[in-house]
Enzyme design. Structure first.
Site, PDB file in Angstrom:
ATOM      1  N   HIS A   1       3.722   2.891   2.126  1.00 56.62           N
ATOM      2  CA  HIS A   1       2.926   2.727   3.345  1.00 56.62           C
ATOM      3  C   HIS A   1       1.815   1.739   3.045  1.00 56.62           C
ATOM      4  CE1 HIS A   1       0.202   3.650   6.706  1.00 56.62           C
ATOM      5  NE2 HIS A   1      -0.748   3.646   5.780  1.00 56.62           N
TER       6      HIS A   1
ATOM      7  N   ARG B   1       1.251  -6.406   3.380  1.00 57.29           N
ATOM      8  CA  ARG B   1       2.318  -6.113   4.355  1.00 57.29           C
ATOM      9  C   ARG B   1       3.418  -7.161   4.305  1.00 57.29           C
ATOM     10  NH1 ARG B   1       1.245  -2.063   7.894  1.00 57.29           N
ATOM     11  NH2 ARG B   1       2.533  -2.936   9.560  1.00 57.29           N
TER      12      ARG B   1
END
Length: 396
Positions: free
Chosen positions: A359, A329
């Site tokens: 994603h 992330r």
């Protein structure tokens, strides 16, 4: 002309050296072939022995076949000369003249030094003055001819269940380390796009291990379940502001009535509308995401059609290592591409909040939930590939 099915196996050494993204980008963008499947593959000794037999039977110089057999025996086994895991990425391609295009135009000959081929850029071939080979790394393995292609595809169907799929347990970590597995989905990409390879190359900075990969054509049903938690978030986050609705009401009512509508009346109705519309607005935005991820119009699909694979192609990957969730992330950057720092994946390749390149799961628990939805949990993806290859071979 009949379409051919063939394969490319990115070698364990290429994965170790973080060349996966660069090689994958070339495979996807240069061949004008359609990638139709992907999985991880860790060859067992039985597979290696039978694969070497097919090399010995294929067309080509005996000296080059010997070089390739020696390489496979020493580098693809679990106990290989590098002392590394024998994880490999296995990709399947379909198209006219696919075997020759992939072998000659994209991957290149085993002794290639030309940078326009994969082996020219990512492989090595060092020959001594007496003609013997001192060092050889092919970067990618593929079929040399139609006969060997058929035999090797058959081998994959025989051994995919045992040797392929998700390889979470073959990578070891130092004592005390607490590895996690996270899911990444590279969002819809066009044919012949190097984008997935470019993004994977950026993720290699994390030092995490790729332990799963799947070409994904998400159905509407999968997308609705996958992104379902967003509906409640959207209801509050995207809820229309009462003051904006009040301003529009006030302006619109001026053309209907010749007197001023009391603010208290307008504000009361604006508040009611805000609550009434937030669910409709959230569902509208949610359907836009489903449409983008599947390529299918939710409003036009029947319940039966919602279970069919979509037309949009994504690439799903599993990364494993300590702090994997946060590592991925961090490289990815914030959801809104425009708010990311320079050098982040979404800042470079994203367009907006929805079309933001990729994603990534935000927790181990969500990674497990999401993996189960898309069929990247246990052996589902391997079964799909096995069926795909068997269907092709049965028609040959």
């Amino acid at each position: 002309m009949e379409e051919e099915l063939t394969y490319a196996l990115i070698t364990p050494y290429s994965l170790l050296k973080s060349r996966t993204g660069g090689i994958l980008g070339r495979l996807l963008s240069l061949s004008n072939l359609e990638v139709i499947g992907a999985t991880m593959f860790a060859p067992g000794d039985e597979f290696v022995e039978k694969y070497c037999e097919t090399i010995g039977e294929q067309e080509g110089k005996s000296s080059w076949k010997e070089v390739m057999i020696n390489y496979i025996n020493s580098s693809l086994r679990k106990g290989n000369k590098f002392g590394i895991t024998n994880r490999a990425v296995l990709l399947f391609f379909k198209g006219h003249n696919a075997i020759k295009k992939l072998k000659d135009d994209v991957i290149g000959p085993i002794s290639s030094f030309q940078g326009h081929t994969i082996r020219g850029s990512f492989g090595d071939y060092i020959e001594r003055s007496d003609g013997t080979v001192e060092y050889f790394e092919p970067a990618v393995l593929t079929a040399a001819d139609h006969n060997s292609n058929k035999k090797q595809l058959k081998l994959f169907t025989d051994y995919l269940t045992n040797d392929g799929g998700i390889l979470e347990n073959i990578v070891s970590f130092s004592e005390g380390a607490k590895p996690e597995t996270t899911l990444v989905i590279l969002k819809p990409f066009e044919k012949q796009s190097p984008l997935p390879g470019n993004i994977i190359d950026m993720f290699s900075r994390t030092g995490l291990f790729i332990v799963g990969i799947k070409l994904l054509s998400m159905s509407i049903a999968q997308a609705e379940e996958f992104y379902g938690p967003l509906v409640g978030i959207f209801e509050e986050k995207l809820k229309p502001k009462p003051e904006k609705i009040a301003a529009q009401l006030r302006e619109g009512l001026k053309s209907i009535f010749s007197f001023e509508i009391p603010d208290v009346t307008i504000n009361e109705h604006a508040t009611q509308l805000t609550e009434q519309l937030k669910g409709i607005n959230a569902k509208h935005e949610f359907n836009k995401i489903v449409h983008y991820m599947t390529g299918l119009d939710v409003a036009k699909a029947t319940e039966a059609e919602k279970k069919n694979p979509g037309t949009a192609r994504c690439l799903a990957l599993l990364y494993r290592g300590p702090n994997a969730i946060n590592e991925i992330r961090n490289i990815l950057g914030p959801t809104d591409s425009k708010k990311g720092e320079p050098g982040k994946v979404r800042r470079i390749y994203g367009e907006d909040i929805m079309k933001n390149a990729a994603h990534a799961s935000d927790s181990v628990e969500n990674a497990e939930r999401e993996r189960k939805i898309i069929g990247l949990w246990k052996s589902e993806s391997v079964k799909e590939l096995k069926t795909l290859i068997e269907d092709y071979l049965s028609n040959k």
